[in-house]
Motif scaffolding. Sequence first.
Motif, PDB file in Angstrom:
ATOM      1  N   UNK A  50      53.031  48.922   7.543  1.00 46.70           N
ATOM      2  CA  UNK A  50      53.581  50.115   7.802  1.00 46.70           C
ATOM      3  C   UNK A  50      54.211  50.196   9.419  1.00 46.70           C
ATOM      4  N   UNK A  51      53.070  49.937  10.121  1.00 46.17           N
ATOM      5  CA  UNK A  51      53.496  49.921  11.755  1.00 46.17           C
ATOM      6  C   UNK A  51      54.678  49.460  12.110  1.00 46.17           C
ATOM      7  N   UNK A  52      54.978  48.135  11.477  1.00 47.93           N
ATOM      8  CA  UNK A  52      56.071  47.659  11.787  1.00 47.93           C
ATOM      9  C   UNK A  52      57.431  48.312  11.266  1.00 47.93           C
ATOM     10  N   UNK A  53      57.449  48.576  10.067  1.00 47.66           N
ATOM     11  CA  UNK A  53      58.351  49.485   9.414  1.00 47.66           C
ATOM     12  C   UNK A  53      58.767  50.517  10.259  1.00 47.66           C
ATOM     13  N   UNK A  96      60.528  48.989  20.005  1.00 45.51           N
ATOM     14  CA  UNK A  96      59.982  47.781  19.222  1.00 45.51           C
ATOM     15  C   UNK A  96      61.053  46.749  19.357  1.00 45.51           C
ATOM     16  N   UNK A  97      60.625  45.191  19.797  1.00 44.92           N
ATOM     17  CA  UNK A  97      61.892  44.535  19.730  1.00 44.92           C
ATOM     18  C   UNK A  97      61.804  43.315  18.645  1.00 44.92           C
ATOM     19  N   UNK A  98      60.589  42.916  18.293  1.00 42.87           N
ATOM     20  CA  UNK A  98      60.381  41.609  17.461  1.00 42.87           C
ATOM     21  C   UNK A  98      59.059  41.403  16.915  1.00 42.87           C
ATOM     22  N   UNK A  99      59.016  40.957  15.607  1.00 44.88           N
ATOM     23  CA  UNK A  99      57.788  40.576  15.220  1.00 44.88           C
ATOM     24  C   UNK A  99      57.738  39.358  14.777  1.00 44.88           C
ATOM     25  N   UNK A 156      53.754  41.059  17.916  1.00 44.48           N
ATOM     26  CA  UNK A 156      54.646  42.005  18.006  1.00 44.48           C
ATOM     27  C   UNK A 156      55.108  42.412  19.509  1.00 44.48           C
ATOM     28  N   UNK A 157      56.411  42.323  19.785  1.00 40.55           N
ATOM     29  CA  UNK A 157      56.970  42.230  21.030  1.00 40.55           C
ATOM     30  C   UNK A 157      57.496  43.795  21.146  1.00 40.55           C
ATOM     31  N   UNK A 158      57.120  44.353  22.380  1.00 40.64           N
ATOM     32  CA  UNK A 158      57.471  45.877  22.503  1.00 40.64           C
ATOM     33  C   UNK A 158      57.707  45.843  23.821  1.00 40.64           C
ATOM     34  N   UNK A 159      58.328  47.174  24.060  1.00 48.86           N
ATOM     35  CA  UNK A 159      58.559  47.395  25.642  1.00 48.86           C
ATOM     36  C   UNK A 159      57.424  47.617  26.476  1.00 48.86           C
ATOM     37  N   UNK A 160      57.592  47.139  27.632  1.00 49.25           N
ATOM     38  CA  UNK A 160      56.613  47.169  28.461  1.00 49.25           C
ATOM     39  C   UNK A 160      56.705  48.362  29.450  1.00 49.25           C
ATOM     40  N   UNK A 174      53.437  56.509   8.988  1.00 52.42           N
ATOM     41  CA  UNK A 174      53.886  56.045   7.418  1.00 52.42           C
ATOM     42  C   UNK A 174      55.334  56.954   7.533  1.00 52.42           C
ATOM     43  N   UNK A 175      56.019  56.332   6.574  1.00 52.18           N
ATOM     44  CA  UNK A 175      57.289  57.093   6.250  1.00 52.18           C
ATOM     45  C   UNK A 175      57.287  57.982   5.352  1.00 52.18           C
ATOM     46  N   UNK A 176      57.635  59.401   5.446  1.00 55.26           N
ATOM     47  CA  UNK A 176      57.834  60.147   4.378  1.00 55.26           C
ATOM     48  C   UNK A 176      58.880  60.841   4.102  1.00 55.26           C
ATOM     49  N   UNK A 177      59.301  60.805   2.894  1.00 57.36           N
ATOM     50  CA  UNK A 177      61.042  61.065   2.510  1.00 57.36           C
ATOM     51  C   UNK A 177      60.976  62.426   3.095  1.00 57.36           C
TER      52      UNK A 177
END
Length: 297
Positions: free
Chosen positions: A72-75, A88-91, A100-104, A140-143
């Motif tokens: 969920x977090x990655x999504x 978010x850059x890459x997993x 998990x590669x993120x902005x610093x 989480x995603x909520x429609x």
Amino acid sequence: MGKGDTLEIAPTPSAYRSVMEEYGYEMGKVIGNGSYGTVYEAYYTKQKVMVAVKIISKKKASEDYLNKFLPREIQVMKVLRHKYLINFYQAIETTSRVYIILELAQGGDVLEWIQRDLKLENLLLDKRENVKISDFGFAKMVPSNQRMHSSPSYRQMNCFTHLSQTYCGSFAYACPEILLGLPYNPFLSDTWSMGVILYTLVVARLPFDDTNLKKLLKETQKEVTFPSNYSISQECKNLVLQTLCQATKRATILDIIKDPWVLKFQPEQPTHEIRLLEAMCQPPSTPNRHQSLEINT
């Protein structure tokens, strides 16, 4: 991720280093530790930029986290793009770890700018001291309403009626509904947390004592008070009071973004954001305190 308290300056384990080098990352020092892994500073040689690498150990992580919350977090991070959010850059996944590669965020976290014992580590600062939000582990995603035209029952799933039952977060930032173990509106639990953060920013201490759960529950049922030796505008106090109240009276994110005290700090009117939130936060047809927020067509 931020360069907050450096918990250790240990050499990067060779297993991490070899995987990361394969993808073009030169690992640096440790900048944080979590329940399931470690956050490192790294240099991405292909783009010549510094990044944060969050390394999650599959051995340390629970099955629930690996199978439910981490995906969920990655999504969520993949679709979120905003100047005030950590990018978010890459997993990268191997048999034993997830990278998990993120902005610093090179300015560290807001915790360091207030006092050392507050939990504001998820508000980070870039090199220009702009706030960036990090950590979407329980997002989480909520429609939204806009996608729900086929079924009348689904049209009701919006920021007024959607309930969650995942009880997460720190007690000090949790709304009374979560503390009581009740199904809660996640949009309104977030605005409670915003109120806790705002109070802490202006008063330099948490509004509630979280060392005793029984005492904490009692405190959250009462109106929060402000120390008399602090000069805080009535507009700011009003906003805090509107967020730190019972769910039936609590401000929504739309109320907050339209609040006079908030608008005072905006370089321009957030018209686009307001329009999107109005579409998402349209209440059901049953009259309630938010009926005035409906879009007039």
